[in-house]
Motif scaffolding. Structure first.
Motif, PDB file in Angstrom:
ATOM      1  N   GLN A   1      42.387  45.365  35.786  1.00 27.07           N
ATOM      2  CA  GLN A   1      42.223  44.062  35.136  1.00 27.07           C
ATOM      3  C   GLN A   1      43.344  43.105  35.546  1.00 27.07           C
ATOM      4  O   GLN A   1      43.093  41.929  35.864  1.00 27.07           O
ATOM      5  CB  GLN A   1      42.211  44.235  33.616  1.00 27.07           C
TER       6      GLN A   1
ATOM      7  N   THR B   1      35.564  44.776  30.812  1.00 22.12           N
ATOM      8  CA  THR B   1      36.010  46.142  30.571  1.00 22.12           C
ATOM      9  C   THR B   1      34.907  47.101  30.993  1.00 22.12           C
ATOM     10  O   THR B   1      33.747  46.708  31.151  1.00 22.12           O
ATOM     11  CB  THR B   1      36.338  46.382  29.083  1.00 22.12           C
TER      12      THR B   1
ATOM     13  N   LEU C   1      34.711  46.325  37.943  1.00 21.08           N
ATOM     14  CA  LEU C   1      35.606  45.335  37.330  1.00 21.08           C
ATOM     15  C   LEU C   1      35.951  44.201  38.295  1.00 21.08           C
ATOM     16  O   LEU C   1      35.994  43.030  37.894  1.00 21.08           O
ATOM     17  CB  LEU C   1      36.890  46.012  36.839  1.00 21.08           C
TER      18      LEU C   1
ATOM     19  N   GLU D   1      43.499  48.988  32.940  1.00 19.20           N
ATOM     20  CA  GLU D   1      44.401  47.853  32.741  1.00 19.20           C
ATOM     21  C   GLU D   1      45.021  47.399  34.053  1.00 19.20           C
ATOM     22  O   GLU D   1      45.182  46.197  34.289  1.00 19.20           O
ATOM     23  CB  GLU D   1      45.491  48.232  31.738  1.00 19.20           C
TER      24      GLU D   1
ATOM     25  N   SER E   1      34.696  40.362  37.659  1.00 19.80           N
ATOM     26  CA  SER E   1      35.751  39.364  37.515  1.00 19.80           C
ATOM     27  C   SER E   1      35.575  38.219  38.507  1.00 19.80           C
ATOM     28  O   SER E   1      35.730  37.040  38.155  1.00 19.80           O
ATOM     29  CB  SER E   1      37.116  40.033  37.713  1.00 19.80           C
TER      30      SER E   1
ATOM     31  N   CYS F   1      38.696  39.268  30.100  1.00 18.42           N
ATOM     32  CA  CYS F   1      38.557  40.228  31.193  1.00 18.42           C
ATOM     33  C   CYS F   1      37.393  41.175  30.927  1.00 18.42           C
ATOM     34  O   CYS F   1      37.177  41.608  29.781  1.00 18.42           O
ATOM     35  CB  CYS F   1      39.827  41.057  31.340  1.00 18.42           C
TER      36      CYS F   1
END
Length: 491
Positions: free
Chosen positions: A147, A339, A448, A144, A452, A337
């Motif tokens: 993210q 994961t 990630l 998290e 992204s 987002c």
């Protein structure tokens, strides 16, 4: 009294001593290697700008286990997957020692996780792995944090409005903020001058360690300490980082709730309090400060450098970038987002991230190991006090294990059906008991952040793909990629 014969006698004595050393070497079952010179060892046979290439060439003559002398320091070099795996995995206990790297000893004052051995290393590594795992599975785990930081990174990149910029410090900010959340339970604004100053120090430290000056300091620290030069500036800058960390520790001591630790420092302070009556405990402030320094230095620069290199690769090979984006769009889209659970559904993207790490080969020597006792290995004896260099370069770029080792090729990690496949020679984090303690965090960040960024931008550069040079700018302790101006065009 006539001293005219003194220099000649001194040279004769030195020559006789060296003959004795060489004879003793042959009798001691040391691995073979080139004949060293007095004081200099084999330094004249090693390219100071590409030392790992020189060692690879020497291994063609002397074999996968060879002895070289870096100045007066004896080192055994392990070349190839078989030798590296047998040492670090099959004989993990024998090769779990860490060498007293002079730069690191000076920076950490000998404390912390990175260069410790014995009970100190065992206690600190076990605690750090446990803490990383707990925060990875906790109320607000690492995934998290990454993210959320990815959103900040995307937002900042949009402000450049498709004009060229150097992403180096922007990526360092994002990656370092993840470490800061883990260690300090705090992130910093990308415009925070103090934060940017610390990141600049980290970047300059890495470049110094990879420069000929850095190599010379590690080989002749007693001599370099007495000479003017960049080494004194670097150590003065590291004092700044140490003071920053110490200030954060003092803040935590004032605000800690032992029943609800916020981060790594809180967890450590709780453990320190629990063991304050134990005279042999390794949980004290010196180890805390230096371990946080280890995490801050290693966790910032290596990961952000790898992401920066990934962007250069994607610009260099636009067809690979397009294929990666098509896969991401089909599985995730451009809104939610990514994961870690998505990774199984993104085999090509996962292969690209792995191939970036393999091709960059960020630590070609690995981190030096150390013989804490005499080690029997492949019919040789590695004496106590010997530096051991497991050449990860020889594992990540060997033709026997990679179809096209000198070409960027994501299919190294894909089977005939396009599914992701593992390769046992993929060891960018090393292996065995001294493998990178932050490996799981780094893998998560790389995947990630890259996904992204590709969700929201297409990356190019002013000079086009042919202007991107993917060869390192500095190559020694680490491979440091060249910096390029990039263009992030919103999709």
């Amino acid at each position: 009294m006539d001293f005219s014969g003194t220099p000649a006698l001194a040279l004769l004595a030195l020559a006789l001593l060296w003959v004795f050393v060489l004879r003793n070497r042959r009798r001691s079952r040391l691995p073979p290697g080139p004949t060293p010179l007095p004081l200099l060892g084999n330094l004249l046979q090693i390219d100071k700008y590409r030392p790992f290439k020189s060692l690879m060439e020497l291994s063609e003559r002397y074999g996968p286990v060879m002895t070289v002398y870096l100045g007066r320091q004896r080192a055994v070099v392990l070349v190839g997957y078989d030798a590296v795996k047998e040492a670090l995995v099959d004989q993990a206990d024998d090769f779990s020692g860490r060498g007293p790297i002079p730069i690191m000893v000076r920076a950490t004052k000998g404390y912390g996780l990175a260069i410790s051995n014995g009970e100190r290393w065992s206690q600190l590594r076990r605690f750090t792995l446990m803490t990383l795992r707990d925060f990875g599975m906790g109320r607000k785990g690492m995934e998290e944090w990454i993210q959320e930081e990815g959103k900040h990174l995307v937002t900042r990149m949009r402000t450049f409005k498709a004009s060229p910029f150097d992403p180096t410090f922007l990526l360092s900010c994002a990656v370092s903020n993840v470490i800061c959340c883990l260690v300090f339970s705090q992130r910093f604004n990308y415009d925070d001058e103090h934060f940017l100053r610390l990141l600049q120090i980290i970047s300059e430290t890495l470049q110094f360690m990879s420069s000929p000056f850095g190599q010379m300091y590690n080989i002749f620290p007693w001599f370099m300490e007495r000479l003017p030069g960049r080494q004194h500036t670097m150590f003065a800058q590291i004092v700044e980082i140490r003071q920053f960390i110490m200030d954060k520790i003092h803040e935590h001591q004032k605000t800690i709730n032992p029943a609800s630790p916020r981060d790594y420092i809180d967890c450590y302070l709780v453990r320190l309090n629990q063991e304050k009556q134990n005279p042999s405990t390794e949980f004290h402030h010196d180890n805390l400060l230096s371990t946080v320094l280890n995490l801050f230095l290693a966790g910032t620069e290596t990961t952000s450098t790898t992401i920066r290199y990934a962007l250069s690769i994607l610009i260099k090979y636009p067809s690979i970038q397009e294929q990666t984006q098509r896969e991401i769009d089909a599985v995730i889209g451009q809104e939610r987002c990514p994961t870690m659970a998505d990774r199984k559904s993104l085999p090509f993207t996962d292969a690209v991230v792995h191939e970036v790490q393999r091709f960059l080969d960020i630590t070609p020597f690995g981190i030096p190991h150390y013989a804490l006792k005499n080690i029997s290995f492949k019919g040789h004896i590695i004496p106590k006090g010997t530096i051991i260099l497991p050449m990860l370069h020889s594992v990540l770029k060997v033709e026997k294990l990679w179809e096209t080792p000198w070409t960027f090729n994501p299919h190294h990690f894909l089977d005939h059906d396009g599914n992701f496949k593992k390769n046992p020679a993929f060891l960018p984090f090393s292996a065995g008991k001294r493998s990178c303690v932050g490996e799981s965090l780094a893998r998560m960040e790389l995947f990630l952040f890259v996904v992204s960024l590709l969700q929201h931008f297409t990356f190019t550069c002013p000079g086009g793909p042919d202007s991107v040079d993917v060869n390192p700018e500095f190559s020694s302790f680490v491979n440091v990629p060249r910096r390029h101006q990039i263009i992030a065009t919103p999709r």
